[in-house]
Scaffold this active site. Sequence first.
Site: not given
Ligand code: NAP
Length: 320
Positions: A14, A36-37, A90, A168
């Site tokens: 996101i 970012s990790r 969210k 989610d």
């Molecule tokens: P994601 O692709 O898994 O990204 C989350 C990022 O958070 C990871 O890439 C990592 O970034 C960091 N992170 C830090 N601690 C972590 C841990 N313990 N486990 C996993 N990642 C960790 O997830 P996302 O889809 O972006 O979603 C993140 C949030 O945005 C959620 O709450 C989701 O509901 C919301 N969201 C997502 C979407 C969508 O379409 N995907 C849409 C709207 C809202 P680094 O490697 O940079 O540290």
Amino acid sequence: MTATRLALVGIGKIARDQHIPALAASDAFELAATVSRSGGIDGVENFETLEALLAARPDIDTISFCTPPQVRYAGARAALDAGRHVMLEKPPGASLSEVHALQALAQDKGLSLFATWHSRQAASVPAAKAWLADKTVRSVRIQWKEDVRVWHPGQQWIWQAGGLGIFDPTINAFSILTEILPVPVHVTCAELHFPTNCETPIAGEIRMDGPSGPLVTAEIDFLFEGDALWRLAVETDAGTLTLDKGGAVMTVDGATHGGGDKDDAAIHGEYDGLYARFADLLAHRASEVDLRPMVLVADAFTLGKRIDAAEFIDPTLQES
Ligand code: NAP
């Protein structure tokens, strides 16, 4: 206008798909650093930990969190403790009580806390709210169905406690529902299907009452193949309003209304709206934390009957 320096924490899907483009287009904010990790993004200073950022960059006074909900609280608390304003993806946390704690901390410190609901920024949500304001709502049918293998490949946190599983995406529907309905609703029962190898549900059905009895049915499915179905249909005394594509497109008895058009992609423009709202909150030192969508999800977990479902194996993780 001087842009507010902002740091983005968690550079995952996101952050890359929505936050970074929205910040690039914003006059109100400058993306000054990332946490970012996995390395961050080209051309922007990156810190491996939030603590390192907070120590090194006292000039950055706003922090936007795109991390999974299970790790959101610790970061947001550290940022508020360090005197920074905070914006949360969210759902705003893994539990209601931790978000209440953040709310109290932000208030004590006179800082802005913005718990975002991106789907409320969808093109036709304001028009739907306005149209429904003077109608009598007879029933609401939510269908929120998508393929987790397409939309969330490799995201293991979704299947761990606090990751919400199918809720989610479903919490987006509930954020629209609580925004547009002229009456309050509460969950009365739910059936939730949990894969035997996961801690969160993959499908289910939720029912809610309004002030005069049964009102809302939500059918939710994370294994839905084909085009995602993100639809709310609201039957009223003056016709049926349907919001499609996650709130982008509105019809009344089949005729198009409101700001969106049929080709609008879901999420398009929602994050521009969120950052404009955050700028407004900062200008007034105000906070916005509406927990009604999260209360509905928490109540569905509390009241939901648990049904065992087949194991879910993420094909992305099988390949790697
Ligand atoms: P994601 O692709 O898994 O990204 C989350 C990022 O958070 C990871 O890439 C990592 O970034 C960091 N992170 C830090 N601690 C972590 C841990 N313990 N486990 C996993 N990642 C960790 O997830 P996302 O889809 O972006 O979603 C993140 C949030 O945005 C959620 O709450 C989701 O509901 C919301 N969201 C997502 C979407 C969508 O379409 N995907 C849409 C709207 C809202 P680094 O490697 O940079 O540290």
